[in-house]
Scaffold this motif. Structure first.
Motif, short mmCIF file in Angstrom:
data_model
loop_
_atom_site.label_atom_id
_atom_site.label_comp_id
_atom_site.label_asym_id
_atom_site.label_seq_id
_atom_site.Cartn_x
_atom_site.Cartn_y
_atom_site.Cartn_z
N PRO A 139 0.81 -1.23 -0.05
CA PRO A 139 0.06 -0.22 -0.04
C PRO A 139 0.93 1.41 0.05
N LYS A 140 0.26 2.20 -0.61
CA LYS A 140 0.97 3.40 -0.64
C LYS A 140 1.52 3.96 0.72
N GLN A 141 0.62 4.07 1.64
CA GLN A 141 1.03 4.39 3.27
C GLN A 141 2.30 3.39 3.56
N ARG A 142 2.30 2.33 3.05
CA ARG A 142 3.41 1.50 3.84
C ARG A 142 4.60 1.70 3.03
N ILE A 143 4.62 2.11 1.68
CA ILE A 143 5.75 2.44 1.29
C ILE A 143 6.47 3.83 1.66
N MET A 144 5.38 4.72 2.07
CA MET A 144 5.99 5.91 2.60
C MET A 144 6.51 6.03 3.91
N GLU A 145 5.87 4.97 4.67
CA GLU A 145 6.57 4.56 6.09
C GLU A 145 7.82 3.98 5.97
N ILE A 146 7.91 3.07 4.99
CA ILE A 146 9.32 2.42 4.86
C ILE A 146 10.36 3.47 4.35
N TYR A 147 10.14 4.36 3.39
CA TYR A 147 10.86 5.06 2.97
C TYR A 147 11.19 6.22 4.05
N LEU A 148 10.29 6.94 4.80
CA LEU A 148 10.76 7.57 5.90
C LEU A 148 11.61 6.86 6.79
N ASN A 149 11.71 5.75 7.07
CA ASN A 149 12.36 4.91 7.93
C ASN A 149 13.80 4.26 7.66
N ILE A 150 14.06 4.60 6.22
CA ILE A 150 15.14 4.20 5.78
C ILE A 150 16.08 5.06 5.00
N ALA A 151 15.66 6.20 4.79
CA ALA A 151 16.27 7.57 4.07
C ALA A 151 17.26 7.96 5.03
N GLU A 152 18.47 8.33 4.35
CA GLU A 152 19.59 8.74 5.01
C GLU A 152 19.39 10.19 5.48
N TRP A 153 19.34 10.57 6.86
CA TRP A 153 18.90 11.99 7.17
C TRP A 153 19.94 12.73 8.01
N GLY A 154 21.19 12.17 7.93
CA GLY A 154 22.29 12.96 8.58
C GLY A 154 23.64 12.34 8.06
#
Length: 226
Positions: A139-154
């Protein structure tokens, strides 16, 4: 004996190619918390990895709205690949213009989960069918959730919005302001150079645009939580 020399390498190749497709099915399970290839590489080499999983319901809507408008405004409408944007990039390349990115959030999720960084036609060729498969299965919501949790942010191993928000602003993902959300969103392409806590004039200018778009994202974020 010669048959074995052919069979086992071929079997290994088939398993490697099939693994991302199988893992995507597993990632439908909410309790599963995927990691990126870069996170694995850092852990193997002993580099620090700071990732604290957070569900999308515990992320300020203004944050994923900012990410949506910064990275992939058609996220809720396309099927993993934004064909219109891809055609525009191809047309620009044929006309000799400087190439620009056409990666969707789903394509970036595929890259982060299963592939490697850097510009490569081979990687892009693998990325697109994986993105279509991910969009079909998750689901789109799950894709966004995964992306937000694996993107490099620092710059020093901060992965995911929880680690990124804490590192840059000392806040939890549900406590980010609209401005902080926009600054974090425009940091994503290069967190080793862009610092949302100490933005340059150019970064502030881009964040202004994204903050304004996020405030009016109602027609674009219909596939995500209210």
């Amino acid at each position: 004996m010669r048959r074995r020399w052919v069979f086992y390498p071929l079997l290994t190749l088939v398993i490697i190619c099939a693994l991302p497709f199988v893992l995507t099915l597993i990632y439908r399970i909410d309790a599963v918390r995927p990691v990126s290839t870069l996170m694995i590489a850092r852990a193997v080499t002993g580099d620090p990895v700071d990732r604290r999983w957070v569900e999308i319901d515990d992320v300020a809507p203004r944050l994923y709205q900012s990410v949506l408008m910064s990275e992939d405004g058609q996220f809720c409408s396309h099927h993993g690949i934004d064909l219109r944007e891809l055609r525009a990039v191809i047309d620009d390349a044929l006309e000799g213009e400087r190439p620009r990115g056409a990666s969707t959030i789903t394509m970036q999720t595929a890259k982060n989960l299963f592939l490697w960084s850097g510009r490569s036609f081979v990687r892009k060729g693998l990325e697109m069918p994986l993105a279509v498969w991910i969009d079909l299965v998750l689901p789109k919501q799950r894709i966004m959730e995964i992306y937000l949790n694996i993107a490099e942010w620092g710059p020093s191993g901060q992965f995911g919005i929880a680690a990124g928000a804490d590192y840059h602003f000392g806040r939890q993902p549900d406590g980010l302001s609209a401005r902080q959300s926009a600054l974090l969103a425009v940091t994503l392409p290069n967190p080793h150079v862009r610092d949302p806590a100490r933005p340059t004039a150019d970064l502030n200018r881009v964040a202004d645009v994204i903050q304004g778009r996020a405030a009016q994202s109602g027609g674009y974020d219909w596939c995500l939580p209210d």
